[in-house]
Design an enzyme around this catalytic site. Structure first.
Site, mmCIF file in Angstrom:
data_model
loop_
_atom_site.group_PDB
_atom_site.id
_atom_site.type_symbol
_atom_site.label_atom_id
_atom_site.label_comp_id
_atom_site.label_asym_id
_atom_site.label_seq_id
_atom_site.Cartn_x
_atom_site.Cartn_y
_atom_site.Cartn_z
ATOM 1 N N ARG A 128 0.534 -0.840 -0.348
ATOM 2 C CA ARG A 128 0.217 -0.249 0.029
ATOM 3 C C ARG A 128 1.137 1.284 -0.594
ATOM 4 O O ARG A 128 0.805 2.172 0.930
ATOM 5 C CB ARG A 128 -0.593 -0.075 0.938
ATOM 6 C CG ARG A 128 -1.872 -1.034 0.368
ATOM 7 C CD ARG A 128 -3.190 -0.771 1.803
ATOM 8 N NE ARG A 128 -4.471 -1.407 0.962
ATOM 9 C CZ ARG A 128 -5.661 -1.348 1.195
ATOM 10 N NH1 ARG A 128 -5.746 -1.324 2.809
ATOM 11 N NH2 ARG A 128 -6.686 -1.477 1.076
ATOM 12 N N GLN A 133 -1.353 2.554 -5.277
ATOM 13 C CA GLN A 133 -2.224 3.499 -5.455
ATOM 14 C C GLN A 133 -3.736 2.625 -6.707
ATOM 15 O O GLN A 133 -4.527 2.346 -6.699
ATOM 16 C CB GLN A 133 -3.353 4.841 -4.873
ATOM 17 C CG GLN A 133 -2.820 5.078 -3.118
ATOM 18 C CD GLN A 133 -2.912 6.363 -2.677
ATOM 19 O OE1 GLN A 133 -2.842 7.325 -4.121
ATOM 20 N NE2 GLN A 133 -2.908 6.560 -1.810
ATOM 21 N N ASP A 136 -4.664 -1.091 -6.362
ATOM 22 C CA ASP A 136 -5.356 -1.460 -5.452
ATOM 23 C C ASP A 136 -6.776 -1.605 -5.207
ATOM 24 O O ASP A 136 -7.698 -0.934 -5.068
ATOM 25 C CB ASP A 136 -4.752 0.215 -4.905
ATOM 26 C CG ASP A 136 -5.076 -0.752 -2.760
ATOM 27 O OD1 ASP A 136 -5.762 -1.915 -2.616
ATOM 28 O OD2 ASP A 136 -5.238 0.131 -1.589
ATOM 29 N N SER A 139 -8.830 -1.965 -2.398
ATOM 30 C CA SER A 139 -9.438 -0.259 -1.513
ATOM 31 C C SER A 139 -10.770 -0.075 -3.011
ATOM 32 O O SER A 139 -11.712 0.045 -2.260
ATOM 33 C CB SER A 139 -8.557 0.792 -2.461
ATOM 34 O OG SER A 139 -7.821 0.716 -1.065
ATOM 35 N N TYR A 235 -1.924 0.205 8.375
ATOM 36 C CA TYR A 235 -3.166 -0.725 8.591
ATOM 37 C C TYR A 235 -2.893 -1.262 11.075
ATOM 38 O O TYR A 235 -2.439 -0.072 10.980
ATOM 39 C CB TYR A 235 -2.459 -2.164 8.563
ATOM 40 C CG TYR A 235 -2.826 -1.847 7.385
ATOM 41 C CD1 TYR A 235 -4.304 -2.619 6.399
ATOM 42 C CD2 TYR A 235 -1.718 -2.557 6.225
ATOM 43 C CE1 TYR A 235 -4.565 -3.060 5.253
ATOM 44 C CE2 TYR A 235 -2.086 -3.016 4.905
ATOM 45 C CZ TYR A 235 -3.442 -2.653 4.411
ATOM 46 O OH TYR A 235 -4.023 -3.387 3.233
HETATM 47 P P1 NAD Z 1 -8.667 -3.317 6.831
HETATM 48 O O1 NAD Z 1 -9.849 -3.595 6.049
HETATM 49 O O2 NAD Z 1 -7.667 -4.126 6.991
HETATM 50 O O3 NAD Z 1 -9.663 -2.680 8.174
HETATM 51 C C1 NAD Z 1 -10.418 -2.246 8.190
HETATM 52 C C2 NAD Z 1 -10.629 -0.837 9.786
HETATM 53 O O4 NAD Z 1 -10.933 -1.378 10.439
HETATM 54 C C3 NAD Z 1 -8.839 -0.616 9.244
HETATM 55 O O5 NAD Z 1 -8.946 1.272 8.993
HETATM 56 C C4 NAD Z 1 -9.065 -0.552 10.446
HETATM 57 O O6 NAD Z 1 -8.126 0.569 10.979
HETATM 58 C C5 NAD Z 1 -10.497 -0.540 11.254
HETATM 59 N N1 NAD Z 1 -9.596 -1.772 12.805
HETATM 60 C C6 NAD Z 1 -8.534 -2.520 13.327
HETATM 61 N N2 NAD Z 1 -9.012 -3.209 14.193
HETATM 62 C C7 NAD Z 1 -9.905 -2.179 14.738
HETATM 63 C C8 NAD Z 1 -10.910 -2.655 15.851
HETATM 64 N N3 NAD Z 1 -10.527 -3.157 17.139
HETATM 65 N N4 NAD Z 1 -11.618 -1.182 16.158
HETATM 66 C C9 NAD Z 1 -12.533 -0.497 15.429
HETATM 67 N N5 NAD Z 1 -11.152 -0.220 13.996
HETATM 68 C C10 NAD Z 1 -10.679 -1.396 13.490
HETATM 69 O O7 NAD Z 1 -8.457 -1.335 6.557
HETATM 70 P P2 NAD Z 1 -8.440 -1.008 5.087
HETATM 71 O O8 NAD Z 1 -10.197 -0.241 5.070
HETATM 72 O O9 NAD Z 1 -7.979 -1.848 3.835
HETATM 73 O O10 NAD Z 1 -7.270 0.097 4.462
HETATM 74 C C11 NAD Z 1 -6.760 0.950 6.396
HETATM 75 C C12 NAD Z 1 -5.979 1.958 6.004
HETATM 76 O O11 NAD Z 1 -5.013 1.772 5.207
HETATM 77 C C13 NAD Z 1 -6.881 3.184 5.495
HETATM 78 O O12 NAD Z 1 -8.065 4.342 6.106
HETATM 79 C C14 NAD Z 1 -5.383 4.128 4.316
HETATM 80 O O13 NAD Z 1 -5.654 4.617 5.852
HETATM 81 C C15 NAD Z 1 -4.271 2.707 4.316
HETATM 82 N N6 NAD Z 1 -4.571 2.965 3.474
HETATM 83 C C16 NAD Z 1 -3.264 3.090 2.619
HETATM 84 C C17 NAD Z 1 -3.042 3.162 0.915
HETATM 85 C C18 NAD Z 1 -2.024 3.775 0.453
HETATM 86 O O14 NAD Z 1 -2.234 3.048 -1.285
HETATM 87 N N7 NAD Z 1 -1.254 4.823 0.601
HETATM 88 C C19 NAD Z 1 -4.448 2.004 0.627
HETATM 89 C C20 NAD Z 1 -5.698 1.494 0.838
HETATM 90 C C21 NAD Z 1 -5.348 2.157 2.326
#
Ligand code: NAD
Length: 394
Positions: A128, A133, A136, A139, A235
């Site tokens: 990520r 991006q 991805d 996402s 994450y």
């Molecule tokens: P994910 O599907 O792994 O998890 C979903 C959400 O659950 C996350 O926001 C995580 O923090 C949350 N979570 C985990 N344990 C928890 C708990 N106990 N209570 C409440 N929430 C909890 O994550 P995702 O949606 O695929 O991505 C998370 C983050 O990754 C994004 O918000 C972003 O910051 C980052 N991201 C970065 C890129 C990049 O290319 N730079 C791309 C996609 C996502």
């Protein structure tokens, strides 16, 4: 280079790996696309639409696998372990397969593909990083799932979402609580807000607060004993059971006051944290709805059954699986853009090229030249850390 797009065979799958709109982008780089007849129909892309954009329509699946240098799929290998088995004899040594492969849950399927000499790229393992991006798929698919989760909840809820002031009285808005404000959670918040609900949300990552608030939702205060809840990759970290116990205790009040709870909390590579107990569900008003988007990773709610609807104390708990396949047109459009960007990233002078310094190629490559080459997949198979294949070029 010939790229083949077979029809998806995972039960209920309606997406397709390439849509007609991306064919010209690939053609510009000298890539010929052959699509299995009917591959896009369930997503609203008939054969004629592919032909118009310059793709060829293959007559049989066997012929497609026999001619393609690269096979592009949505769910392949470990992500389609049963129905996908029928394709295994069609793979040719040196052929590349790109798609969602679920290599950590089904590493033995990757080992079989490696033995057949197939080069496999698993898009779940894409790093990520900003450069990746546009590729991805996780996402993109989380965006679709987050949107659809709210529609499922709205259709199930015996109440309406918006505040309405009518001659027949005032209808109070639905109260929606979104647990986990990553990609799916943020889309769920935005969708619920558009339908007029009052939305609250929580995430262990501090960075999520601003994003939640910018969508017009309230971030739920939950002082929990975590120094840092975020890994370097953005994450969430995994916490111990004591942390989750405290979190459940603190969330209990918000859950019981909500009409809809949408849970999306996940920790990559781990079972989803258990955040909503049966007791918490029983504390909700009858008619309330929980949509558990973590159902395929074990669920955030104790009562979730993947692919099923459970009713407990009058509360409906939905555990939808493969939700993006239920919005196949746009899910395919996004997936196609992502996978085409990935393919174009790997193609240099008309050939698939694996640059040893390229994180995108190296971190997604799971099988190459007869071996399972990804360290985490090797670990899952109990193999020694390094594959014998050192040379990574084709
Ligand atoms: P994910 O599907 O792994 O998890 C979903 C959400 O659950 C996350 O926001 C995580 O923090 C949350 N979570 C985990 N344990 C928890 C708990 N106990 N209570 C409440 N929430 C909890 O994550 P995702 O949606 O695929 O991505 C998370 C983050 O990754 C994004 O918000 C972003 O910051 C980052 N991201 C970065 C890129 C990049 O290319 N730079 C791309 C996609 C996502």
């Amino acid at each position: 280079m010939i790229v083949g797009v077979p029809k998806e065979t995972f039960p209920g799958e309606r997406r397709v790996a390439l849509t007609p709109a991306v064919i010209p982008l690939l053609a510009k780089k000298g890539i010929t696309v052959v699509v299995e007849s009917g591959a896009g129909v369930a997503a609203g892309y008939p054969d004629s639409a592919y032909r118009e954009k310059g793709a060829q329509i293959g007559t049989s699946r066997a012929e497609l696998f026999a001619t393609a240098d690269v096979i592009l799929q949505v769910r392949t290998l470990g992500a389609n372990p049963e129905a996908g088995r029928a394709d295994h004899d069609l793979y040719r040594p040196g052929q590349a397969v790109i798609g969602l492969c679920d290599p950590l849950a089904f590493p033995e399927v990757i080992r079989d593909a490696a033995r057949r000499g197939v080069t496999v790229f698993s898009l779940e393992l894409l790093p990520r990083i900003t450069r990746a991006q546009p590729m991805d798929v996780l996402s993109s698919m989380s965006t679709v799932a987050g949107y659809k989760s709210v529609l499922l909840a709205a259709a199930e809820l015996p109440r309406m979402f918006p505040l309405l002031m009518t001659a027949a009285g005032t209808i109070s808005p639905a109260r929606v609580f979104v647990v986990g404000a990553g990609v799916a959670g943020l889309t769920a918040i935005a969708t619920a807000r558009r339908l007029g609900a009052v939305v609250e949300a929580y995430d262990v990552r501090a960075a999520a607060r601003e994003q939640v608030e910018s969508l017009g939702a309230k971030f739920v205060e939950m002082p929990l004993p975590a120094d840092s809840a975020e890994t370097a990759g953005g994450y969430a970290k995994a916490f111990d059971e004591e942390f989750y116990r405290k979190q459940r205790e603190k969330m209990s009040r918000v859950v019981s006051a909500s009409d809809v709870v949408i849970t999306t909390a996940q920790v990559p590579g781990k079972k989803a944290p258990l955040l909503i107990t049966g007791e918490m569900v029983a504390g909700m008003a009858p008619g309330s709805v929980i949509v558990d988007l973590a159902s395929e990773q074990g669920g955030n709610c104790e009562l979730t059954r993947p692919g099923e609807t459970v009713v407990f104390h009058g509360v409906t708990v939905l555990g939808p699986v493969n939700l993006p396949a239920t919005v196949p047109h746009h899910a395919s459009q996004m997936y196609a853009k992502n996978i085409a960007a990935f393919l174009l990233h790997l193609v240099k002078e008309g050939k698939l090229t694996l640059d040893p310094g390229d994180r995108i190629a190296q971190e997604t490559l799971v099988a190459h030249e007869g071996d399972v080459v990804h360290p985490r997949v090797r670990e899952a198979l109990g193999l020694p850390g390094e594959a014998e294949t050192k040379e990574r070029s084709s």
